[in-house]
Write an enzyme that holds these catalytic residues in place. Structure first.
Site: not given
Lengths: 333, 202
Positions: A54, A216
């Site tokens: 991320h 995700h």
């Protein structure tokens, strides 16, 4: 993929981060990044963390005015309690520590275990859960809303309060307030590829997109034929403002706006998308007080974007504007 | 009676099973999760394999399982780390300090371990999680270890038509239907390894 191997990808990235940012203390073995001199000044410590993939979240936000430490897990996998305990110990200056946790089962469980252990060690720990994603509508039958873009707002504003010397209760209350008035909505134009799997996580044909995705690489709530940037902006702005209006009317109130890239969408497209988002907000009577456009809360190489708004008051704006000096966010110094 | 060696063997058999099935677990995790369940458990059980081979686990079943559980928590991450870690730790605690435990002791301890997992994750059977394998598995333990493994396997298979209500798959809503839950699948592997160990076939 530009990697050595799937097994070393996180450690290699942290080594690179250490080399690029000597102002950070990077513990490559433990996968913990700590602000140098974190304990100086007797401030409340801010610890966050989550799965890798991320970036720049979270280690990119470690530094004066934001996080005191970040823990990196394996790709898309929460870090473990040992890392958070180590981070908490490294930053606690006696004023306590705030854990900023995105609402995913793994993050929640590991941080909860870490908080229990830290308290057994005599540390004061508060935890704020970030759960801003409006695409998760029916929280009764899910793990609850996901934490996505608002994490950046929470970390910046709570970090600024801690930097000013606010006590733990106040820093935690501000963090919860920011989460409470923030909403996000994400769109994927393609799947990401995790290093462990080496092929796209889900199959998204050209000419289709996924509405309401998290960070995700998981599919979203709904697949849709390709839309223009203007149409996507309408859907995203409608979704976040509708949801926000249930608890906090946004019309007429200034917002912080994050137009976020998921990792593989160029700034050319993000800025064009931002123009549409700003227009859609203006058409609904919502002034944008501050805007941030770029890749901040990403999903590896996923093509796509997310929109986060945070309904700001004078204090949140002041804390947003306060100086920050991190690898990925810096201004005011 | 089962001594520490039995439990060491069980953990090794579980590590073997995870190694064998890691790719399949990751495949199952792709459409409804984030394609890393196999890789994460592989990392965790490799660490368990070394931990139980080392000198630290004292010579009791309880101590050995607690070391295995702590190792999983410290290495796996995600939701699987705390959940599997809690399962083994809690089971180990229930076994206490006895050098040897009866099958009945183990049944009761495993039941307590599964209850602890349900409490920690806030899930129940039918939510499309590892509990869909663990709960029927532990219920069938009173018949035999093999019956438990088969019931867990059946429970994992029965997650296919379910809609996920916990974990990352829950975000897919209706679209989580039609996929076997990777967590229930790995839980069935764990009970399968226990049956193999009890039968001396692992």
């Amino acid at each position: 993929m530009l990697i050595n191997s799937a097994d070393t990808v996180v450690g290699d990235a942290l080594r690179g981060m250490a080399a690029a940012h000597p102002e950070l203390e990077v513990d490559v073995a433990r996968q913990v990044v700590v602000r140098r001199g974190a304990r100086d000044g007797g401030r409340v410590g801010l610890v966050s963390g989550g799965g890798s993939g991320h970036e720049p979240l979270h280690a990119g936000f470690v530094g004066p005015g934001m996080l005191s430490a970040a823990c990196a897990g394996a790709v898309f996998t929460s870090p473990v309690p040992d890392q958070m305990l180590h981070a908490a110990g490294a930053v606690d200056a006696g004023q306590g520590v705030l854990f900023v946790v995105k609402n995913y089962t793994g993050d929640v469980l590991n941080f909860r275990m870490a908080a229990e252990l830290a308290e057994e060690d005599g540390l004061r720990v508060e935890t704020v859960l970030v759960d801003d994603d409006v695409a998760v509508t029916d929280s009764l039958y899910t793990a609850g809303r996901r934490g996505t873009g608002a994490t950046l707002f929470v970390e910046k504003i709570a970090g600024a309060a801690a930097e000013e010397g606010a006590p733990l209760d106040r820093v935690a209350a501000l963090a919860r307030q920011v989460n409470d008035v923030s909403r996000s909505f994400g769109v994927a134009l393609g799947s990401c590829t995790t290093p462990a799997k080496g092929s796209p996580t889900f199959d998204l044909p050209d000419g289709e997109l996924e509405l309401g995705v998290g960070i995700h690489g998981e599919p979203g709530r709904e697949r849709h034929a390709m839309m223009t940037a203007r149409e996507i902006a309408e859907v995203a702005v409608e979704a976040v403002l509708d949801d926000l209006a249930r608890t906090h009317p946004a019309a007429g109130r200034p917002v912080l706006l994050l137009v976020n890239g998921m990792g593989a969408t160029p700034l050319l497209e993000l800025y064009g998308f931002h123009a549409e988002v700003a227009a859609a907000l203006a058409a609904r009577g919502v002034p944008v007080a501050r805007a941030l456009v770029g890749n901040y809360v990403t999903s590896l190489d996923m093509a796509g974007c997310s929109v986060t708004v945070c309904r700001a008051d004078d204090e949140l704006l002041r804390l947003w504007d306060a100086p920050v000096q991190t690898a990925a966010l810096r201004w005011g110094r | 009676m089962r001594d520490a060696e039995f439990f060491r063997h069980w953990m090794r058999a579980a590590a073997d099973a995870v190694e064998r099935e890691a790719d399949r677990l990751t495949e199952l995790d792709s459409p409804i999760g984030d394609a890393d369940h196999g890789a994460n458990l592989l990392r965790g059980f490799a660490a368990v394999r070394s931990a139980v081979a080392g000198p630290e686990p004292a010579g009791t079943p309880g101590a050995l399982l607690q070391v295995a559980g702590r190792t999983l928590i410290a290495t796996v991450g995600g939701a699987s780390g705390p959940l599997y870690g809690t399962l083994l730790r809690r089971t180990g605690k229930e076994l206490g300090e006895a050098a040897e435990v009866s099958d009945e002791d183990l049944r009761a301890a495993l039941r307590a371990g599964v209850d602890a997992v349900a409490r920690l994750g806030g899930a129940a059977p039918g939510d499309k999680t590892m509990l869909d394998a663990l709960v029927p598995g532990v219920e069938a333990l009173s018949r035999s270890y093999r019956a438990a493994a088969d019931a867990a396997d059946g429970g994992a298979g029965a997650t296919v038509p379910l809609r996920a209500r916990k974990g990352r798959a829950s975000y897919l809503g209706e679209r989580s239907i039609g996929h076997q839950d990777p967590g229930a699948t790995s839980a069935a592997l764990l009970l399968g390894a226990l049956a193999d160990t009890a039968e001396g076939t692992a």
